[in-house]
Design a protein around this motif. Structure first.
Motif, PDB file in Angstrom:
ATOM      1  N   ARG A 193       0.806  -1.223   0.000  1.00  0.00           N
ATOM      2  CA  ARG A 193       0.000   0.000   0.000  1.00  0.00           C
ATOM      3  C   ARG A 193       0.840   1.275   0.000  1.00  0.00           C
ATOM      4  O   ARG A 193       0.320   2.364   0.177  1.00  0.00           O
ATOM      5  N   VAL A 194       2.139   1.125  -0.177  1.00  0.00           N
ATOM      6  CA  VAL A 194       3.041   2.282  -0.241  1.00  0.00           C
ATOM      7  C   VAL A 194       3.532   2.425  -1.680  1.00  0.00           C
ATOM      8  O   VAL A 194       4.232   1.544  -2.188  1.00  0.00           O
ATOM      9  N   HIS A 195       3.180   3.517  -2.329  1.00  0.00           N
ATOM     10  CA  HIS A 195       3.502   3.736  -3.735  1.00  0.00           C
ATOM     11  C   HIS A 195       4.505   4.889  -3.854  1.00  0.00           C
ATOM     12  O   HIS A 195       4.262   5.975  -3.326  1.00  0.00           O
ATOM     13  N   VAL A 196       5.605   4.657  -4.549  1.00  0.00           N
ATOM     14  CA  VAL A 196       6.579   5.714  -4.794  1.00  0.00           C
ATOM     15  C   VAL A 196       6.148   6.506  -6.024  1.00  0.00           C
ATOM     16  O   VAL A 196       6.012   5.961  -7.119  1.00  0.00           O
ATOM     17  N   VAL A 197       5.893   7.798  -5.820  1.00  0.00           N
ATOM     18  CA  VAL A 197       5.559   8.728  -6.906  1.00  0.00           C
ATOM     19  C   VAL A 197       6.518   9.906  -6.770  1.00  0.00           C
ATOM     20  O   VAL A 197       6.358  10.752  -5.888  1.00  0.00           O
ATOM     21  N   ARG A 198       7.530   9.930  -7.596  1.00  0.00           N
ATOM     22  CA  ARG A 198       8.553  10.975  -7.494  1.00  0.00           C
ATOM     23  C   ARG A 198       8.035  12.311  -8.012  1.00  0.00           C
ATOM     24  O   ARG A 198       7.084  12.369  -8.785  1.00  0.00           O
ATOM     25  N   SER A 199       8.696  13.380  -7.600  1.00  0.00           N
ATOM     26  CA  SER A 199       8.308  14.732  -8.028  1.00  0.00           C
ATOM     27  C   SER A 199       9.048  15.110  -9.308  1.00  0.00           C
ATOM     28  O   SER A 199       9.949  15.949  -9.299  1.00  0.00           O
ATOM     29  N   GLY A 200       8.695  14.464 -10.384  1.00  0.00           N
ATOM     30  CA  GLY A 200       9.359  14.750 -11.654  1.00  0.00           C
ATOM     31  C   GLY A 200       8.909  16.070 -12.243  1.00  0.00           C
ATOM     32  O   GLY A 200       7.749  16.463 -12.102  1.00  0.00           O
ATOM     33  N   PRO A 201       9.800  16.782 -12.926  1.00  0.00           N
ATOM     34  CA  PRO A 201       9.430  18.058 -13.551  1.00  0.00           C
ATOM     35  C   PRO A 201       8.599  17.852 -14.806  1.00  0.00           C
ATOM     36  O   PRO A 201       8.630  16.781 -15.433  1.00  0.00           O
ATOM     37  N   LYS A 202       7.839  18.885 -15.167  1.00  0.00           N
ATOM     38  CA  LYS A 202       7.103  18.887 -16.434  1.00  0.00           C
ATOM     39  C   LYS A 202       7.856  19.787 -17.406  1.00  0.00           C
ATOM     40  O   LYS A 202       8.087  20.975 -17.134  1.00  0.00           O
ATOM     41  N   LEU A 203       8.238  19.235 -18.533  1.00  0.00           N
ATOM     42  CA  LEU A 203       9.091  19.969 -19.465  1.00  0.00           C
ATOM     43  C   LEU A 203       8.342  21.062 -20.214  1.00  0.00           C
ATOM     44  O   LEU A 203       8.976  21.953 -20.782  1.00  0.00           O
ATOM     45  N   ASP A 204       7.012  21.024 -20.212  1.00  0.00           N
ATOM     46  CA  ASP A 204       6.290  22.125 -20.855  1.00  0.00           C
ATOM     47  C   ASP A 204       6.373  23.405 -20.028  1.00  0.00           C
ATOM     48  O   ASP A 204       6.155  24.502 -20.536  1.00  0.00           O
ATOM     49  N   ARG A 205       6.731  23.281 -18.735  1.00  0.00           N
ATOM     50  CA  ARG A 205       6.938  24.467 -17.894  1.00  0.00           C
ATOM     51  C   ARG A 205       8.402  24.876 -17.872  1.00  0.00           C
ATOM     52  O   ARG A 205       8.723  26.071 -17.916  1.00  0.00           O
ATOM     53  N   LEU A 206       9.302  23.887 -17.805  1.00  0.00           N
ATOM     54  CA  LEU A 206      10.741  24.179 -17.723  1.00  0.00           C
ATOM     55  C   LEU A 206      11.313  24.225 -19.135  1.00  0.00           C
ATOM     56  O   LEU A 206      11.848  23.244 -19.649  1.00  0.00           O
ATOM     57  N   ARG A 207      11.182  25.367 -19.770  1.00  0.00           N
ATOM     58  CA  ARG A 207      11.542  25.522 -21.178  1.00  0.00           C
ATOM     59  C   ARG A 207      12.975  26.026 -21.323  1.00  0.00           C
ATOM     60  O   ARG A 207      13.400  26.940 -20.617  1.00  0.00           O
ATOM     61  N   LEU A 208      13.713  25.420 -22.246  1.00  0.00           N
ATOM     62  CA  LEU A 208      15.045  25.910 -22.602  1.00  0.00           C
ATOM     63  C   LEU A 208      14.905  27.215 -23.378  1.00  0.00           C
ATOM     64  O   LEU A 208      14.187  27.284 -24.374  1.00  0.00           O
ATOM     65  N   GLN A 209      15.599  28.255 -22.918  1.00  0.00           N
ATOM     66  CA  GLN A 209      15.501  29.579 -23.525  1.00  0.00           C
ATOM     67  C   GLN A 209      16.882  30.215 -23.587  1.00  0.00           C
ATOM     68  O   GLN A 209      17.780  29.822 -22.836  1.00  0.00           O
ATOM     69  N   PRO A 210      17.059  31.215 -24.445  1.00  0.00           N
ATOM     70  CA  PRO A 210      18.357  31.902 -24.503  1.00  0.00           C
ATOM     71  C   PRO A 210      18.668  32.599 -23.176  1.00  0.00           C
ATOM     72  O   PRO A 210      17.763  33.049 -22.473  1.00  0.00           O
ATOM     73  N   PRO A 211      19.941  32.705 -22.823  1.00  0.00           N
ATOM     74  CA  PRO A 211      20.314  33.406 -21.582  1.00  0.00           C
ATOM     75  C   PRO A 211      20.010  34.896 -21.669  1.00  0.00           C
ATOM     76  O   PRO A 211      19.925  35.468 -22.763  1.00  0.00           O
TER      77      PRO A 211
END
Length: 411
Positions: A193-211
């Motif tokens: 009854r113990v389920h591991v659900v990690r806090s993975g990022p969502k890539l649609d929010r963490l966007r690669l952008q120019p500095p």
């Protein structure tokens, strides 16, 4: 507001999420869970505190009904926590009853801290037969010991509250294997009854952008940090590392961008002044996502100075995977779950050694090829192994079990 009596609504599984330490949708993990459940046919409501930019006591965002309450203040000291948690439990009960009337719910999904929210779950289990899912965000006995350096009556109380929470839970969700072990060994949970659900990022929010070079403040390099400014986050260690880099190593070509708010923000600003490095450090406070992304996309190296203690050693930090998602090499103290998440995307300084952290930062700044390889590995690991989409089936499986198990979860 919608009613829980419509035929369409009554055909859905309905969930109430309780969270106390951050407002929704600002709390990223809670919001990812809520939107995932909604996207998979659940009717979702959230009870949470208000916060900067989230002052409305009710709103519906992306089909999720959010009920908020005001807390007295950010807690500092025993009396502060007593006031905060007492108010939080009162408002959680009050608003849960309101949600029950207006939306309905079959499951209460409680995210600690505090480890008192099980009281709401137990009440509705008794009076309405709802299921209780515990989402284990913080290991509070370890946090107490890290803050106060002792195992006294309050530490024992926290262990007891934690065990009562697990005893009440039909299913518990752990953020990593270290937390799962605590649920089973200290909490008495049935391992199934113990389920591991990690806090993975969502890539649609963490966007690669120019500095954006303005964040370098005229210097060659930028070192980035995002996270809470609290006592366990080790910002004091980072500032001592900055002092060593600037004054001992003579490196005046590095700027540090620290993004985030918290109870220690003012104290850390003063410490930067006292150490003679205020001109090399920008504290942004809490900022919108776009400014956070601007700083991190500009950074050459990102840091995680979390204090090495039993709590942080067993905890998965969202900022690590956010850095990796943006392809940034990392320097952090050597902690079990931090090393699991980052693997070869990070260099690992001796625990709580500011000088070694400074040395590792400079080592990476002076090796662009290594920075690039580490950043590429971290990005690959998120895209192929750690992104939130890989956790979605695990969350849904935990909910399927919650709806099918009978009784509590203790052995």
């Amino acid at each position: 507001m919608g009613s829980g009596n419509s035929s369409a609504l009554s055909s859905q599984r309905k969930v109430l999420i309780l969270v106390e330490n951050l407002p929704s949708p600002f709390d990223r993990r809670v919001w990812q869970e809520a939107t995932t459940l909604a996207a998979n046919g659940y009717h979702v409501s959230i009870v949470c505190p208000t916060g900067k930019g989230y002052e409305s006591h009710y709103e519906c965002v992306e089909g999720i009904h959010i009920y908020r309450y005001d807390l007295p203040h950010e807690a500092e000291g025993a009396m502060g926590y007593l006031l905060e948690y007492s108010a939080a439990i009162w408002h959680s009960f009050r608003l849960a009853r309101k949600v029950r009337r207006e939306q309905g719910f079959d499951v209460i999904h409680a995210c600690n801290p505090p480890d008192l929210l099980f009281l709401v779950g137990v009440w509705f289990k008794m009076v309405a037969g709802t299921k209780f899912v515990f989402d284990h965000h913080d290991i509070n006995p370890e946090l107490y010991e890290a803050k106060f350096g002792r195992r006294d009556v309050f530490w024992r109380l926290m262990v007891w509250l934690e065990r009562m929470t697990f005893k009440a839970a039909d299913v518990s969700i752990a953020t990593n294997e270290s937390y799962r072990k605590i649920a089973i060994e200290r909490g008495g949970m049935d391992p199934e009854r113990v389920h591991v659900v990690r806090s993975g990022p969502k890539l649609d929010r963490l966007r690669l952008q120019p500095p954006k070079d303005e964040h370098r403040h005229g210097r060659r390099f930028l070192v980035g940090y995002v996270g809470v400014m609290g006592k366990q986050e080790g910002i004091d260690y980072l500032l001592h590392a900055v002092r060593h880099i600037v004054h001992d190593l003579g490196r005046t070509d590095v700027h540090f961008g620290l993004v985030g708010g918290g109870t220690s923000l003012g104290e850390m600003r003063q410490l930067a002044q006292d150490l003679g490095v205020a001109n090399y450090v920008t504290f942004t406070g809490r900022v919108p996502d776009q400014e956070l992304l601007d700083v991190l996309n500009t950074a050459d190296v990102c840091v995680n100075p979390d204090v090495a203690n039993a709590m942080n050693d067993k905890s998965t930090m969202n900022k690590i995977m956010e850095y990796m998602a943006l392809g940034k090499p990392i320097v952090q103290f050597d902690l079990v779950e931090g090393r699991f998440s980052a693997n070869d995307a990070s260099l690992y300084a001796e625990p709580n050694n500011a000088r070694d952290m400074a040395a590792k930062i400079v080592e990476l700044l002076d090796d662009p090829g290594r920075r690039e390889r580490m950043g590429e590995f971290g990005r690959w690991r998120v895209v192929h192994q750690l992104e939130w989409k890989y956790e979605v089936p695990k969350l849904l499986a935990a909910y399927e079990m919650a709806f099918t198990v009978d009784g509590g979860s203790a052995r």
